[in-house]
Design a protein around this motif. Structure first.
Motif, PDB file in Angstrom:
ATOM      1  N   GLY A  34     -64.535 -69.656 -26.727  1.00 26.61           N
ATOM      2  CA  GLY A  34     -65.376 -69.229 -25.601  1.00 26.61           C
ATOM      3  C   GLY A  34     -65.553 -67.718 -25.572  1.00 26.61           C
ATOM      4  O   GLY A  34     -66.674 -67.208 -25.410  1.00 26.61           O
ATOM      5  N   VAL A  35     -64.459 -66.982 -25.744  1.00 26.14           N
ATOM      6  CA  VAL A  35     -64.532 -65.519 -25.691  1.00 26.14           C
ATOM      7  C   VAL A  35     -65.364 -64.991 -26.865  1.00 26.14           C
ATOM      8  O   VAL A  35     -66.127 -64.033 -26.721  1.00 26.14           O
ATOM      9  N   THR A  36     -65.232 -65.632 -28.020  1.00 24.87           N
ATOM     10  CA  THR A  36     -66.012 -65.199 -29.183  1.00 24.87           C
ATOM     11  C   THR A  36     -67.511 -65.342 -28.906  1.00 24.87           C
ATOM     12  O   THR A  36     -68.296 -64.431 -29.203  1.00 24.87           O
ATOM     13  N   ALA A  37     -67.886 -66.475 -28.326  1.00 23.09           N
ATOM     14  CA  ALA A  37     -69.298 -66.684 -27.989  1.00 23.09           C
ATOM     15  C   ALA A  37     -69.758 -65.645 -26.972  1.00 23.09           C
ATOM     16  O   ALA A  37     -70.845 -65.057 -27.100  1.00 23.09           O
ATOM     17  N   PHE A  38     -68.907 -65.400 -25.967  1.00 28.24           N
ATOM     18  CA  PHE A  38     -69.231 -64.383 -24.955  1.00 28.24           C
ATOM     19  C   PHE A  38     -69.399 -63.012 -25.612  1.00 28.24           C
ATOM     20  O   PHE A  38     -70.357 -62.280 -25.330  1.00 28.24           O
ATOM     21  N   ALA A  39     -68.464 -62.673 -26.520  1.00 27.26           N
ATOM     22  CA  ALA A  39     -68.514 -61.359 -27.183  1.00 27.26           C
ATOM     23  C   ALA A  39     -69.776 -61.222 -28.032  1.00 27.26           C
ATOM     24  O   ALA A  39     -70.376 -60.149 -28.102  1.00 27.26           O
ATOM     25  N   ALA A  40     -70.175 -62.311 -28.685  1.00 28.31           N
ATOM     26  CA  ALA A  40     -71.393 -62.252 -29.499  1.00 28.31           C
ATOM     27  C   ALA A  40     -72.601 -61.956 -28.605  1.00 28.31           C
ATOM     28  O   ALA A  40     -73.454 -61.131 -28.951  1.00 28.31           O
ATOM     29  N   ALA A  41     -72.647 -62.625 -27.438  1.00 27.15           N
ATOM     30  CA  ALA A  41     -73.762 -62.397 -26.507  1.00 27.15           C
ATOM     31  C   ALA A  41     -73.736 -60.966 -25.976  1.00 27.15           C
ATOM     32  O   ALA A  41     -74.764 -60.273 -25.956  1.00 27.15           O
ATOM     33  N   VAL A  42     -72.556 -60.499 -25.571  1.00 24.61           N
ATOM     34  CA  VAL A  42     -72.432 -59.122 -25.087  1.00 24.61           C
ATOM     35  C   VAL A  42     -72.771 -58.147 -26.212  1.00 24.61           C
ATOM     36  O   VAL A  42     -73.455 -57.150 -26.009  1.00 24.61           O
ATOM     37  N   GLY A  43     -72.304 -58.476 -27.421  1.00 23.83           N
ATOM     38  CA  GLY A  43     -72.503 -57.601 -28.568  1.00 23.83           C
ATOM     39  C   GLY A  43     -73.979 -57.358 -28.851  1.00 23.83           C
ATOM     40  O   GLY A  43     -74.369 -56.232 -29.165  1.00 23.83           O
ATOM     41  N   VAL A  44     -74.790 -58.393 -28.728  1.00 21.84           N
ATOM     42  CA  VAL A  44     -76.225 -58.243 -29.003  1.00 21.84           C
ATOM     43  C   VAL A  44     -76.805 -57.120 -28.146  1.00 21.84           C
ATOM     44  O   VAL A  44     -77.620 -56.317 -28.613  1.00 21.84           O
ATOM     45  N   GLY A  93     -82.228 -52.334 -46.259  1.00 27.60           N
ATOM     46  CA  GLY A  93     -82.345 -53.777 -46.101  1.00 27.60           C
ATOM     47  C   GLY A  93     -81.150 -54.443 -45.431  1.00 27.60           C
ATOM     48  O   GLY A  93     -81.086 -55.663 -45.356  1.00 27.60           O
ATOM     49  N   VAL A  94     -80.186 -53.649 -44.950  1.00 27.84           N
ATOM     50  CA  VAL A  94     -79.034 -54.252 -44.264  1.00 27.84           C
ATOM     51  C   VAL A  94     -79.452 -54.634 -42.840  1.00 27.84           C
ATOM     52  O   VAL A  94     -79.909 -53.773 -42.084  1.00 27.84           O
ATOM     53  N   PRO A  95     -79.319 -55.919 -42.469  1.00 26.71           N
ATOM     54  CA  PRO A  95     -79.633 -56.319 -41.090  1.00 26.71           C
ATOM     55  C   PRO A  95     -78.527 -55.826 -40.161  1.00 26.71           C
ATOM     56  O   PRO A  95     -77.588 -56.550 -39.842  1.00 26.71           O
ATOM     57  N   THR A  96     -78.638 -54.561 -39.751  1.00 28.60           N
ATOM     58  CA  THR A  96     -77.513 -53.875 -39.115  1.00 28.60           C
ATOM     59  C   THR A  96     -77.064 -54.547 -37.815  1.00 28.60           C
ATOM     60  O   THR A  96     -75.870 -54.654 -37.561  1.00 28.60           O
ATOM     61  N   THR A  97     -78.026 -54.982 -36.994  1.00 28.45           N
ATOM     62  CA  THR A  97     -77.642 -55.589 -35.715  1.00 28.45           C
ATOM     63  C   THR A  97     -76.798 -56.838 -35.942  1.00 28.45           C
ATOM     64  O   THR A  97     -75.733 -57.002 -35.334  1.00 28.45           O
ATOM     65  N   ALA A  98     -77.232 -57.693 -36.842  1.00 32.61           N
ATOM     66  CA  ALA A  98     -76.482 -58.922 -37.114  1.00 32.61           C
ATOM     67  C   ALA A  98     -75.088 -58.590 -37.637  1.00 32.61           C
ATOM     68  O   ALA A  98     -74.095 -59.191 -37.202  1.00 32.61           O
ATOM     69  N   TYR A  99     -74.991 -57.623 -38.527  1.00 30.46           N
ATOM     70  CA  TYR A  99     -73.682 -57.240 -39.075  1.00 30.46           C
ATOM     71  C   TYR A  99     -72.752 -56.766 -37.958  1.00 30.46           C
ATOM     72  O   TYR A  99     -71.593 -57.137 -37.890  1.00 30.46           O
ATOM     73  N   LYS A 100     -73.288 -55.893 -37.098  1.00 33.77           N
ATOM     74  CA  LYS A 100     -72.455 -55.331 -36.038  1.00 33.77           C
ATOM     75  C   LYS A 100     -71.994 -56.416 -35.070  1.00 33.77           C
ATOM     76  O   LYS A 100     -70.840 -56.427 -34.641  1.00 33.77           O
ATOM     77  N   VAL A 101     -72.893 -57.331 -34.739  1.00 34.83           N
ATOM     78  CA  VAL A 101     -72.531 -58.389 -33.790  1.00 34.83           C
ATOM     79  C   VAL A 101     -71.448 -59.286 -34.383  1.00 34.83           C
ATOM     80  O   VAL A 101     -70.488 -59.662 -33.694  1.00 34.83           O
ATOM     81  N   VAL A 102     -71.559 -59.614 -35.656  1.00 39.21           N
ATOM     82  CA  VAL A 102     -70.543 -60.463 -36.295  1.00 39.21           C
ATOM     83  C   VAL A 102     -69.179 -59.757 -36.282  1.00 39.21           C
ATOM     84  O   VAL A 102     -68.151 -60.360 -35.935  1.00 39.21           O
ATOM     85  N   ALA A 103     -69.177 -58.463 -36.633  1.00 42.23           N
ATOM     86  CA  ALA A 103     -67.908 -57.723 -36.653  1.00 42.23           C
ATOM     87  C   ALA A 103     -67.315 -57.644 -35.248  1.00 42.23           C
ATOM     88  O   ALA A 103     -66.109 -57.831 -35.049  1.00 42.23           O
ATOM     89  N   TYR A 104     -68.180 -57.398 -34.276  1.00 38.20           N
ATOM     90  CA  TYR A 104     -67.749 -57.273 -32.876  1.00 38.20           C
ATOM     91  C   TYR A 104     -67.147 -58.589 -32.382  1.00 38.20           C
ATOM     92  O   TYR A 104     -66.069 -58.612 -31.773  1.00 38.20           O
ATOM     93  N   ALA A 105     -67.822 -59.693 -32.674  1.00 35.23           N
ATOM     94  CA  ALA A 105     -67.348 -61.003 -32.211  1.00 35.23           C
ATOM     95  C   ALA A 105     -66.048 -61.392 -32.919  1.00 35.23           C
ATOM     96  O   ALA A 105     -65.127 -61.932 -32.290  1.00 35.23           O
ATOM     97  N   ALA A 106     -65.952 -61.089 -34.215  1.00 37.35           N
ATOM     98  CA  ALA A 106     -64.720 -61.417 -34.942  1.00 37.35           C
ATOM     99  C   ALA A 106     -63.557 -60.624 -34.380  1.00 37.35           C
ATOM    100  O   ALA A 106     -62.454 -61.155 -34.167  1.00 37.35           O
ATOM    101  N   SER A 107     -63.813 -59.351 -34.117  1.00 35.70           N
ATOM    102  CA  SER A 107     -62.785 -58.497 -33.532  1.00 35.70           C
ATOM    103  C   SER A 107     -62.342 -59.046 -32.176  1.00 35.70           C
ATOM    104  O   SER A 107     -61.145 -59.171 -31.887  1.00 35.70           O
ATOM    105  N   ALA A 108     -63.313 -59.423 -31.350  1.00 33.88           N
ATOM    106  CA  ALA A 108     -63.013 -59.965 -30.020  1.00 33.88           C
ATOM    107  C   ALA A 108     -62.233 -61.267 -30.123  1.00 33.88           C
ATOM    108  O   ALA A 108     -61.350 -61.539 -29.304  1.00 33.88           O
ATOM    109  N   ALA A 109     -62.523 -62.078 -31.128  1.00 31.30           N
ATOM    110  CA  ALA A 109     -61.839 -63.362 -31.286  1.00 31.30           C
ATOM    111  C   ALA A 109     -60.339 -63.141 -31.461  1.00 31.30           C
ATOM    112  O   ALA A 109     -59.518 -63.809 -30.814  1.00 31.30           O
TER     113      ALA A 109
END
Lengths: 351, 243
Positions: free
Chosen positions: A105-115, A212-228
């Motif tokens: 749940g927190v990971t999903a929340f963090a991904a949403a906040v991260g965006v 060509g790095v999709p920076t937003t997607a990369y940052k959100v994944v790192a943020y959500a993983a960290s939050a998890a």
């Protein structure tokens, strides 16, 4: 085939072997700690240190790779703790299942906040992260029907009737396992192409985007993983400690400690945050003991943070390495010359 | 069909119109030059076509596809690579890591497993050898000289295999020998089928390198043609010299 960034520096091989041996030895020493600790208080302090090492290393998944400094990671710590506690208390789920659901749940929340959060850079991101921990704190304080508010939430222990000392030993190993998992994740990301993309964001985000790095997607994944991982630490903390109060878990001090530890040890290094935690957490506990309920330990943490930022911006690991190199046997220049050039130079030297 | 075209492109910053109703078509397979006095909108045009900023009006197309308002990484994916005016590399990444940041069509599985597969590493080393940096692959980019960083930046852009390469002042701040080396490299790459757009103040380089030159003044193209035609154009002299 995969290569690590340092794989081809020829002089590193014996050093790396020694590094691995030290790593294993360090791990064994850590695992022996609960049996060596003379009293319950030191076992408790040991759990706290390992908990902080896991938190700071998890924070470093986003901070160290992308350079986005989140001062509000305690929000995920508190959410993980409360979500786990509430699931156990209100629905009677087993602790392990509650923890897993809470982390998801927190990971999903963090991904949403991260965006939303990673759209702003630099100090604006820092402010957003502080706002996040303040908001979650307010919500937890006011949703008394769910969280118990400031009168707290009592979380039933993992094993009924276990002595406090035994409880510390169990959770020492649980936090140690979490720390191992976070370290393994950081290590894998560090040598991956995903990690190279994250580091490119840290170095020059617009440039990374233009390549060509999709920076937003990369940052959100790192943020959500960290939050998890931070949420998992929070959930374990709630079960370990047995009682939760919003102001103690949704705390800017916990978030700032994660940053301080990572900065002190060195954000660009796998073991930087761990080293920082091993220094700061015991020191902080000591000052808490020595000076009681005064806020002196917080003042000292702040002073240390200022000193690190001003004088050791890369942390102590590179400083230690430099000292080691100066003392150790003269290492050959690392990579200015290719093997062919060296061979050519050798031939030029008269016999 | 042209590789890159802009139609009626306009961008204002506050009251200053940096690019005004510009329509430009690049010649496919050519080395295109973009020149103009300082402040004529060249860099803004670069930033508009690469997606770094969004236009107020007008369209950008790549290979006939409308890419107006796309994020920069998608435009890069559409086959457009660029270098920056003040050379930009990832300072604390190694030369090889710099090369592997930009690889097109990365699969999720590849993101997790190592820096790159054998084919990508071979390609990276191939490009490094071509620009003469193969012996530096484990060095941190910040330790390279400025000229070496310029070569690394170009090599890293080429890793994505772009059909169109935008060079923002490739001769800026580098010595004459290196300028000639970069020019030779651009000629070779062009001969292999890549289209270029070069923004440059060094007129000798533009005239020697480009097949087709567009002249900008006050945010709009005022002339276009071969280097000789452009040099003979009265409006160009007026824009540059104010005569």
């Amino acid at each position: 085939m995969a290569v690590s960034p340092s794989a081809s520096s020829g002089t590193a091989a014996p050093g790396r072997l020694a590094g691995r041996a030290a790593f294993v030895a360090g791990g064994l020493l850590l695992a022996a700690y609960p049996w060596a600790a003379p009293n319950a208080y030191l076992r408790y302090a040991g759990v706290l240190v390992v908990l902080y090492a896991a938190l700071s290393t998890a924070w470093n998944l986003v901070g160290g790779f992308t350079g986005y400094i989140s001062l509000g990671h305690a929000a995920f710590f508190g959410l993980g703790a409360y979500a786990t506690g509430i699931l156990v208390v209100r629905t009677g789920l087993p602790h392990a299942l509650a923890l897993v659901l809470a982390v998801a749940g927190v990971t999903a929340f963090a991904a949403a906040v991260g965006v939303a959060a990673v759209r702003v850079r630099g100090s604006s991101f820092v402010i957003v992260s502080i706002a996040l921990v303040s908001m979650t704190n307010l919500v937890a304080q006011n949703a008394r029907w769910l969280t118990g508010g400031s009168s707290g939430l009592r979380v039933p222990p993992l094993v009924e009737g276990l002595s406090r000392t035994a409880n510390h030993v169990v959770f020492f190993y649980l936090f140690l396992a979490l720390l191992g998992l976070v370290l393994a994740t950081w290590w894998a990301v560090d040598r991956s192409r995903f990690g190279a993309g994250l580091k490119a964001i840290r170095e020059d985000e617009d440039k990374a985007e233009s390549l060509g790095v999709p920076t937003t997607a990369y940052k959100v994944v790192a943020y959500a993983a960290s939050a998890a991982f931070v949420a998992a630490a929070g959930g374990l903390y709630g079960i370990w400690f047995g009682s939760l109060d919003p102001i103690f878990v949704f705390s800017i001090v916990i978030g700032a400690n994660m940053v301080l530890m990572a900065l002190l040890g060195g954000m660009r290094f796998l073991l930087g945050p761990l080293l920082g935690a091993f220094l700061v957490a015991p020191a902080s506990e000591y000052f808490l003991l020595a000076y009681g309920e005064s806020q002196l330990h917080i003042v000292l943490s702040g002073a240390l943070l200022a000193v690190v930022v001003l004088f050791l911006p890369d942390g102590i690991i590179p400083a230690l390495r430099a000292t080691w190199r100066r003392r150790g046997p003269r290492a050959a220049s690392i990579q200015e010359r290719s093997a062919a050039e060296l061979a050519a130079a050798r031939e030029e030297v008269p016999a | 069909m042209t590789t890159l075209a802009v139609h009626g492109l306009t961008k204002a910053f506050g009251g200053v119109v940096a690019v005004r109703d510009a329509t430009v078509e690049l010649r496919e397979g050519a080395v295109n030059g973009l020149i103009g006095p300082n402040g004529s909108g060249k860099t803004t045009l670069f930033n508009l076509v690469t997606g770094m900023i969004r236009p107020d009006a007008g369209r950008v197309t790549i290979g006939g596809r409308d890419v107006t308002g796309w994020a920069p990484h998608r435009i890069a994916g559409a086959g457009l690579g660029r270098t920056f005016q003040l050379c930009r590399v990832f300072g604390r990444l190694t030369v090889l890591e710099n090369m592997l940041v930009a690889v097109r069509r990365t699969r999720l599985r590849e993101l997790a497993g190592g820096l790159g597969n054998r084919a990508d590493l071979d390609r990276a080393r191939g490009w490094l050898a071509r620009v003469g940096l193969e012996h530096l692959e484990t060095a941190e980019a910040r330790d390279l000289s400025y000229g070496q960083q310029k070569l690394l930046e170009l090599a890293a852009v080429l890793m994505a295999d772009p059909a169109l390469v935008l060079l923002d002042e490739p001769a800026g701040g580098v010595n004459p020998a290196l300028i000639e080396r970069i020019a030779a490299l651009v000629r070779d790459l062009n001969a292999e089928g890549r289209t270029f757009l070069v923004v440059e103040h060094n007129m000798d380089l533009v005239m020697g390198l480009c097949d087709h030159v567009v002249v900008f003044d006050r945010g709009s193209p005022i002339a276009a043609g071969t280097p000789a035609e452009v040099q003979a154009d009265g409006r160009v002299l007026e824009a540059y010299l104010g005569v």
